[in-house]
Design a protein around this motif. Structure first.
Motif, PDB file in Angstrom:
ATOM      1  N   LEU A 134     -95.513  12.485 -14.568  1.00 26.00           N
ATOM      2  CA  LEU A 134     -94.415  13.214 -13.932  1.00 26.00           C
ATOM      3  C   LEU A 134     -94.963  14.570 -13.524  1.00 26.00           C
ATOM      4  N   PHE A 135     -95.100  14.789 -12.228  1.00 22.98           N
ATOM      5  CA  PHE A 135     -95.815  15.954 -11.720  1.00 22.98           C
ATOM      6  C   PHE A 135     -94.861  17.023 -11.190  1.00 22.98           C
ATOM      7  N   SER A 136     -95.205  18.262 -11.474  1.00 23.28           N
ATOM      8  CA  SER A 136     -94.508  19.376 -10.853  1.00 23.28           C
ATOM      9  C   SER A 136     -94.960  19.475  -9.399  1.00 23.28           C
ATOM     10  N   PHE A 137     -94.010  19.648  -8.484  1.00 28.08           N
ATOM     11  CA  PHE A 137     -94.362  19.698  -7.064  1.00 28.08           C
ATOM     12  C   PHE A 137     -95.255  20.902  -6.767  1.00 28.08           C
ATOM     13  N   ALA A 138     -94.972  22.027  -7.421  1.00 28.32           N
ATOM     14  CA  ALA A 138     -95.788  23.232  -7.201  1.00 28.32           C
ATOM     15  C   ALA A 138     -97.230  23.001  -7.638  1.00 28.32           C
ATOM     16  N   ASN A 139     -97.413  22.328  -8.786  1.00 28.94           N
ATOM     17  CA  ASN A 139     -98.768  22.041  -9.255  1.00 28.94           C
ATOM     18  C   ASN A 139     -99.471  21.048  -8.332  1.00 28.94           C
ATOM     19  N   TYR A 140     -98.717  20.095  -7.816  1.00 27.26           N
ATOM     20  CA  TYR A 140     -99.284  19.124  -6.872  1.00 27.26           C
ATOM     21  C   TYR A 140     -99.752  19.816  -5.598  1.00 27.26           C
ATOM     22  N   ILE A 141     -98.951  20.752  -5.112  1.00 26.63           N
ATOM     23  CA  ILE A 141     -99.318  21.510  -3.904  1.00 26.63           C
ATOM     24  C   ILE A 141    -100.594  22.306  -4.150  1.00 26.63           C
ATOM     25  N   SER A 142    -100.679  22.954  -5.308  1.00 26.50           N
ATOM     26  CA  SER A 142    -101.885  23.729  -5.639  1.00 26.50           C
ATOM     27  C   SER A 142    -103.106  22.818  -5.720  1.00 26.50           C
ATOM     28  N   PHE A 143    -102.911  21.625  -6.300  1.00 24.08           N
ATOM     29  CA  PHE A 143    -104.002  20.673  -6.474  1.00 24.08           C
ATOM     30  C   PHE A 143    -104.556  20.203  -5.128  1.00 24.08           C
ATOM     31  N   ILE A 144    -103.671  19.719  -4.253  1.00 21.67           N
ATOM     32  CA  ILE A 144    -104.161  19.185  -2.977  1.00 21.67           C
ATOM     33  C   ILE A 144    -104.615  20.311  -2.039  1.00 21.67           C
ATOM     34  N   SER A 145    -104.004  21.494  -2.167  1.00 25.59           N
ATOM     35  CA  SER A 145    -104.430  22.620  -1.318  1.00 25.59           C
ATOM     36  C   SER A 145    -105.865  23.015  -1.622  1.00 25.59           C
ATOM     37  N   SER A 146    -106.197  23.069  -2.921  1.00 25.36           N
ATOM     38  CA  SER A 146    -107.561  23.440  -3.302  1.00 25.36           C
ATOM     39  C   SER A 146    -108.563  22.398  -2.818  1.00 25.36           C
ATOM     40  N   LEU A 147    -108.181  21.113  -2.871  1.00 24.54           N
ATOM     41  CA  LEU A 147    -109.077  20.058  -2.402  1.00 24.54           C
ATOM     42  C   LEU A 147    -109.237  20.099  -0.887  1.00 24.54           C
ATOM     43  N   LEU A 148    -108.138  20.245  -0.164  1.00 24.07           N
ATOM     44  CA  LEU A 148    -108.206  20.272   1.305  1.00 24.07           C
ATOM     45  C   LEU A 148    -109.037  21.458   1.790  1.00 24.07           C
ATOM     46  N   LEU A 149    -108.776  22.631   1.209  1.00 24.82           N
ATOM     47  CA  LEU A 149    -109.520  23.830   1.617  1.00 24.82           C
ATOM     48  C   LEU A 149    -110.991  23.706   1.237  1.00 24.82           C
ATOM     49  N   SER A 150    -111.260  23.211   0.031  1.00 23.74           N
ATOM     50  CA  SER A 150    -112.641  23.094  -0.442  1.00 23.74           C
ATOM     51  C   SER A 150    -113.449  22.160   0.438  1.00 23.74           C
ATOM     52  N   PHE A 151    -112.901  20.976   0.737  1.00 27.55           N
ATOM     53  CA  PHE A 151    -113.630  20.015   1.556  1.00 27.55           C
ATOM     54  C   PHE A 151    -113.750  20.505   2.997  1.00 27.55           C
ATOM     55  N   GLY A 152    -112.739  21.220   3.478  1.00 28.26           N
ATOM     56  CA  GLY A 152    -112.837  21.799   4.820  1.00 28.26           C
ATOM     57  C   GLY A 152    -113.983  22.778   4.927  1.00 28.26           C
ATOM     58  N   LEU A 153    -114.150  23.612   3.888  1.00 29.70           N
ATOM     59  CA  LEU A 153    -115.229  24.600   3.888  1.00 29.70           C
ATOM     60  C   LEU A 153    -116.591  23.932   3.670  1.00 29.70           C
ATOM     61  N   VAL A 154    -116.625  22.942   2.786  1.00 30.34           N
ATOM     62  CA  VAL A 154    -117.891  22.262   2.484  1.00 30.34           C
ATOM     63  C   VAL A 154    -118.456  21.584   3.722  1.00 30.34           C
ATOM     64  N   PHE A 155    -117.605  21.031   4.550  1.00 26.66           N
ATOM     65  CA  PHE A 155    -118.072  20.325   5.741  1.00 26.66           C
ATOM     66  C   PHE A 155    -118.576  21.287   6.826  1.00 26.66           C
ATOM     67  N   GLU A 156    -118.516  22.588   6.551  1.00 22.74           N
ATOM     68  CA  GLU A 156    -119.109  23.567   7.459  1.00 22.74           C
ATOM     69  C   GLU A 156    -120.610  23.725   7.201  1.00 22.74           C
ATOM     70  N   LEU A 157    -121.106  23.118   6.116  1.00 24.03           N
ATOM     71  CA  LEU A 157    -122.518  23.268   5.738  1.00 24.03           C
ATOM     72  C   LEU A 157    -123.493  22.885   6.852  1.00 24.03           C
ATOM     73  N   PRO A 158    -123.310  21.724   7.526  1.00 26.52           N
ATOM     74  CA  PRO A 158    -124.257  21.386   8.610  1.00 26.52           C
ATOM     75  C   PRO A 158    -124.271  22.421   9.718  1.00 26.52           C
ATOM     76  N   LEU A 159    -123.098  22.957  10.044  1.00 26.34           N
ATOM     77  CA  LEU A 159    -123.016  23.959  11.106  1.00 26.34           C
ATOM     78  C   LEU A 159    -123.803  25.210  10.743  1.00 26.34           C
ATOM     79  N   ILE A 160    -123.682  25.648   9.492  1.00 23.63           N
ATOM     80  CA  ILE A 160    -124.394  26.849   9.047  1.00 23.63           C
ATOM     81  C   ILE A 160    -125.904  26.648   9.126  1.00 23.63           C
ATOM     82  N   ILE A 161    -126.369  25.502   8.641  1.00 23.95           N
ATOM     83  CA  ILE A 161    -127.806  25.214   8.652  1.00 23.95           C
ATOM     84  C   ILE A 161    -128.327  25.091  10.083  1.00 23.95           C
ATOM     85  N   ILE A 162    -127.559  24.430  10.944  1.00 28.87           N
ATOM     86  CA  ILE A 162    -127.962  24.265  12.350  1.00 28.87           C
ATOM     87  C   ILE A 162    -128.049  25.620  13.048  1.00 28.87           C
ATOM     88  N   LEU A 163    -127.071  26.494  12.801  1.00 27.73           N
ATOM     89  CA  LEU A 163    -127.083  27.824  13.423  1.00 27.73           C
ATOM     90  C   LEU A 163    -128.263  28.652  12.929  1.00 27.73           C
TER      91      LEU A 163
END
Length: 247
Positions: free
Chosen positions: A143-172
Motif C-alpha cells: 500500500l503506497f503513499s502517492f507522494a512517496n511514489y511520485i518521489s520514487f519515479i521522479s528520481s528514476l526518470l530524472l536520473s536516467f534522463g541525465l545518465v543518457f547524456e553521457l554519450p553526448l558529453i563524451i562525443i563533445l
C-alpha cells in the motif's frame, strides 16, 4: 553592433533579466496548462504501477503532489522556449564554430534525455515495482503513499534522463579535442567504479534500481568510446589531409 561585439555589464544584466522573465512566465503558463489536465497526467503517471492502490496520508498531500507534478511538467513543456532564451543570451559571445557545437548539444541533449526518460518509464519503473510487489506476503500487503511514489519515479526518470547524456558529453569532448579516446580506455576501471557510485547516489536506496541504472551506464560508456574513436580518427585523417595539401 555585431553579435560578436562585447556588451557592457549593464547590458548583460538587462539581457539576462529579460530572458529570465520570459522563461519564468512561460514556465508558469506551462504549469497552469499541465494542472488543467492533471487527471490525464495522473493516469499516465500511475500506469507503470498498474493494479496498485495509492493513499495520501495528510489532507494537503495530494494537492501538493499535483502542484509539484504540474511545475515539473510545466518546465518540460516550456523547455524549448527556455532553451531558446538561453541560446539568445549566449549566442553573441560565441564564434560560428562554437554556435554549431552548442546547437548540436542542445538538440541532441533533448533527444538523449527523452530516450533516457522513456527507458525508465517503460522498462525500469515497471520492473522495479514488480520486484518489490513480489516481496509482499499475506500479512503485509503493498500500500503506497502517492507522494512517496511520485518521489520514487521522479528520481528514476530524472536520473536516467541525465545518465543518457553521457554519450553526448563524451562525443563533445572528443569533437572539441579536449579528450582522446585512449583516455577513456585507460581509466575504464575507475569509470566503472564511478558508475556504480553514481548509480547508488542518483537512484532510490535499493539494489535493483542501482543495478538497472549501472548496466545502461556501462553500455553507454562503451558505446561512447566507440563513437569517440570514430570521430577522433576522422579528425586525425582530416588534419593529416590538410597538412598534405599545404605541403
Amino acid at each position: 553592433m555585431t553579435d560578436d561585439a562585447r556588451l557592457t555589464l549593464v547590458e548583460h544584466l538587462g539581457e539576462l533579466r529579460k530572458r529570465l522573465i520570459i522563461s519564468s512566465i512561460v514556465i508558469i503558463l506551462g504549469s497552469l496548462l499541465c494542472y488543467n489536465y492533471i487527471d490525464i497526467i495522473i493516469q499516465l503517471i500511475v500506469r507503470p504501477a498498474e493494479g496498485l492502490e495509492f493513499i495520501y496520508l495528510s489532507p494537503p498531500e495530494l494537492f501538493i503532489a499535483y502542484v509539484k507534478i504540474s511545475l515539473v511538467l510545466g518546465l518540460f513543456v516550456a523547455s524549448p522556449i527556455v532553451l531558446f532564451q538561453i541560446w539568445m543570451f549566449i549566442k553573441p559571445g560565441l564564434k560560428v564554430k562554437e554556435r554549431k557545437y552548442v546547437l548540436f548539444a542542445m538538440f541532441m541533449g533533448i533527444i538523449f534525455l527523452l530516450i533516457g526518460v522513456s527507458f525508465a518509464y517503460f522498462i525500469i519503473i515497471p520492473m522495479t515495482i514488480k520486484f518489490f510487489i513480489k516481496m509482499s506476503v499475506d500479512q503485509i500487503a503493498p500500500l503506497f503513499s502517492f507522494a512517496n511514489y511520485i518521489s520514487f519515479i521522479s528520481s528514476l526518470l530524472l536520473s536516467f534522463g541525465l545518465v543518457f547524456e553521457l554519450p553526448l558529453i563524451i562525443i563533445l569532448l572528443t569533437q572539441l579535442g579536449l579528450v582522446a579516446p585512449n583516455t577513456f580506455k585507460k581509466y575504464r576501471k575507475m569509470v566503472i567504479l564511478g558508475i556504480f557510485i553514481v548509480a547508488a547516489i542518483l537512484t532510490p536506496p535499493d539494489v535493483v534500481s542501482q543495478t538497472m541504472m549501472a548496466i545502461p551506464m556501462l553500455f553507454l560508456y562503451e558505446f561512447s568510446i566507440i563513437v569517440s574513436t570514430i570521430i577522433y580518427r576522422k579528425k586525425k585523417e582530416e588534419k593529416q589531409s590538410k597538412i598534405n595539401d599545404e605541403s
